[in-house]
Design an enzyme around this catalytic site. Sequence first.
Site, short mmCIF file in Angstrom:
data_model
loop_
_atom_site.label_atom_id
_atom_site.label_comp_id
_atom_site.label_asym_id
_atom_site.label_seq_id
_atom_site.Cartn_x
_atom_site.Cartn_y
_atom_site.Cartn_z
N LYS A 3 26.97 -21.58 -21.26
CA LYS A 3 25.94 -22.13 -20.37
C LYS A 3 24.60 -22.33 -20.97
CE LYS A 3 23.73 -19.69 -17.36
NZ LYS A 3 22.85 -18.60 -16.91
N HIS A 9 30.40 -16.15 -18.01
CA HIS A 9 30.76 -14.80 -18.37
C HIS A 9 31.04 -13.85 -17.28
CE1 HIS A 9 26.65 -13.65 -17.74
NE2 HIS A 9 26.93 -12.23 -17.65
N GLU A 18 19.26 -7.74 -10.03
CA GLU A 18 19.03 -7.46 -11.56
C GLU A 18 17.84 -6.56 -11.26
OE1 GLU A 18 20.02 -10.12 -14.87
OE2 GLU A 18 19.53 -11.37 -13.14
N ASP A 51 20.04 -20.82 -12.75
CA ASP A 51 20.54 -19.87 -13.67
C ASP A 51 21.67 -18.86 -12.96
OD1 ASP A 51 20.15 -18.01 -16.16
OD2 ASP A 51 19.17 -16.68 -14.90
N HIS A 80 27.30 -18.28 -11.40
CA HIS A 80 27.78 -17.22 -11.12
C HIS A 80 28.23 -16.69 -9.97
CE1 HIS A 80 26.79 -16.68 -15.20
NE2 HIS A 80 25.60 -16.19 -15.22
N LYS A 83 15.62 -11.28 -9.76
CA LYS A 83 15.31 -10.31 -10.90
C LYS A 83 14.21 -9.46 -10.33
CE LYS A 83 16.49 -13.41 -14.75
NZ LYS A 83 17.83 -12.73 -15.09
C1 BG6 Z 1 22.92 -14.80 -17.54
C2 BG6 Z 1 21.49 -15.37 -16.71
O1 BG6 Z 1 23.86 -16.20 -17.19
O2 BG6 Z 1 23.34 -13.82 -16.42
C3 BG6 Z 1 20.75 -14.06 -16.74
O3 BG6 Z 1 21.17 -16.61 -17.57
C4 BG6 Z 1 21.13 -13.09 -16.21
O4 BG6 Z 1 19.25 -14.83 -16.37
C5 BG6 Z 1 22.55 -12.61 -16.70
O5 BG6 Z 1 20.22 -11.77 -16.16
C6 BG6 Z 1 23.19 -11.69 -15.79
O6 BG6 Z 1 24.39 -11.17 -16.61
P1 BG6 Z 1 25.04 -9.62 -16.31
O7 BG6 Z 1 26.12 -9.80 -16.99
O8 BG6 Z 1 24.06 -8.85 -16.80
O9 BG6 Z 1 25.07 -9.53 -14.63
#
Ligand code: BG6
Length: 482
Positions: A148, A178, A216, A235, A240, A331
């Site tokens: 991505k 992911h 986050e 994002d 996600h 965030k």
């Molecule tokens: C990413 C985003 O795809 O996922 C980030 O671009 C974000 O901004 C991250 O912090 C969060 O992933 P995880 O695995 O830490 O929850």
Amino acid sequence: MVSRVIPVAPFDLVIFGATGDLARRKILPGLFHRFAVGQMPDAARIIGVARTDMDESAFRADVQAGLSEFVPQAAGNSEMLSRFLDRIGYVRVDATGDEGWSALRDVLRADVVRAFYLSVAPSLFGAIAARLHDHGIATAESRIVVEKPFGHDLDSARALNVDLRQSFDEHQIYRIDHYLGKETVQNLMALRFANSLWEPLWNATHVDHVQITVAESLGVEGRGEYYDRVGAMRDMVQNHLMQLLCLIAMEPPSRFTPNAVRDEKVKVIGSLEATALGDIVRGQYRARGDEKSYRDDAGNRASRTESFVAMKVNIGNWRWAGTPFYLRTGKKMRARSSEIAVVFRDPPHMIFPRMEGRRGNALIIRLQPNEGITLRNTIKEPGPGGFRLAEVNLDMTFADALDQQGDPQDAYERLIMDVFRGDQTLFMRGDEVEAAWAWADPIIAQWEEAGLTPSGYDAGSSGPEDALMLMHRDARRWREIE
Ligand code: BG6
């Protein structure tokens, strides 16, 4: 519990952007882990590709430095480390020119799985895919993996799909989200489709609403310039959170195959109703204490980009009509905490006295940290003095329940191994990404047209007040972020 490790078939993995941050932080450490547990076979090879002029030994030294930074146990296992490094090569290639491609073709073997991991800017996807094809490097069995962001909107995602499909078939294209590689996210499918308990309750008749939170505690962490052009909706939500929503809302697929699963997810996205501006809250964090503001972090004093989104989403289908899904991500929130709460309706007729603060039955799936499941139940409060009710949790963490110690498998490790296995279940299909953009685009267009400034929230808080109101006005409330 001892997990069974089944080695994948030998492969040649070519990583474009091999000297970049993602390769260093995630891809190479993930491969090292899989090698250390015996899943990556000795006959596998990793070929780093980048523009930098260096030789194989310089690249190996670079990989070694990255591993000692991101995989502490690598340094303590020098025999394993040197066996891993022996499998690594390097070819200098000009992604948009002609240099290096024939050298790359010459190092690849004919009799192993070939995978090309494009850990580069999406603007290079088309150029690289075309050259892999034109130089006869990509075979009909080769796989291409892309990261991505897959587009910025529907048009750009379509253009990327067109570019990739000129050189690869859809069954060769692995688009990474992911989140799908996270153990607990995969567990959503096991929970729903390997148990008979939930399915009868998994609908609007019994579920009052669903809350999906991905909070986050970190800010934009040095990605300010990129993030400021993107914002939380693009994002996190379009990809996600959308994947999480799909896994909760989808119909049971008829079989556990990549297309059966992805067909059902596409149907969910296609059933999402348009979201009105009044059902969305955008937020941006303000400075608090030592914490800087979003605008300072992003280096843009006038930024209107959202670092937080909360929204109410309705799914217009038979199963979910009347059961809203509330999504929230941000965030610099008070904690790193991601979970899905399926909140059930109250009993139709309550024979007991009203219970102050009652929240009702809920199934809470904690995605990270402390992965596990909680089932909130109502019981009689023990003791004399009348019949009082109390809410208690049936609680389990996967680590305790399965007696799992140590480092869990990272999402990337799982996904990369699936590429070699040829399993696309946990990768997004082209039409799926496009459908998610087709849903997100009008939402973004609405607020851009209205020229809205995001609501402020303190760094380290639970988000803007308006986000609480989004629930309060429906006589519901968010779960605490903790
Ligand atoms: C990413 C985003 O795809 O996922 C980030 O671009 C974000 O901004 C991250 O912090 C969060 O992933 P995880 O695995 O830490 O929850």
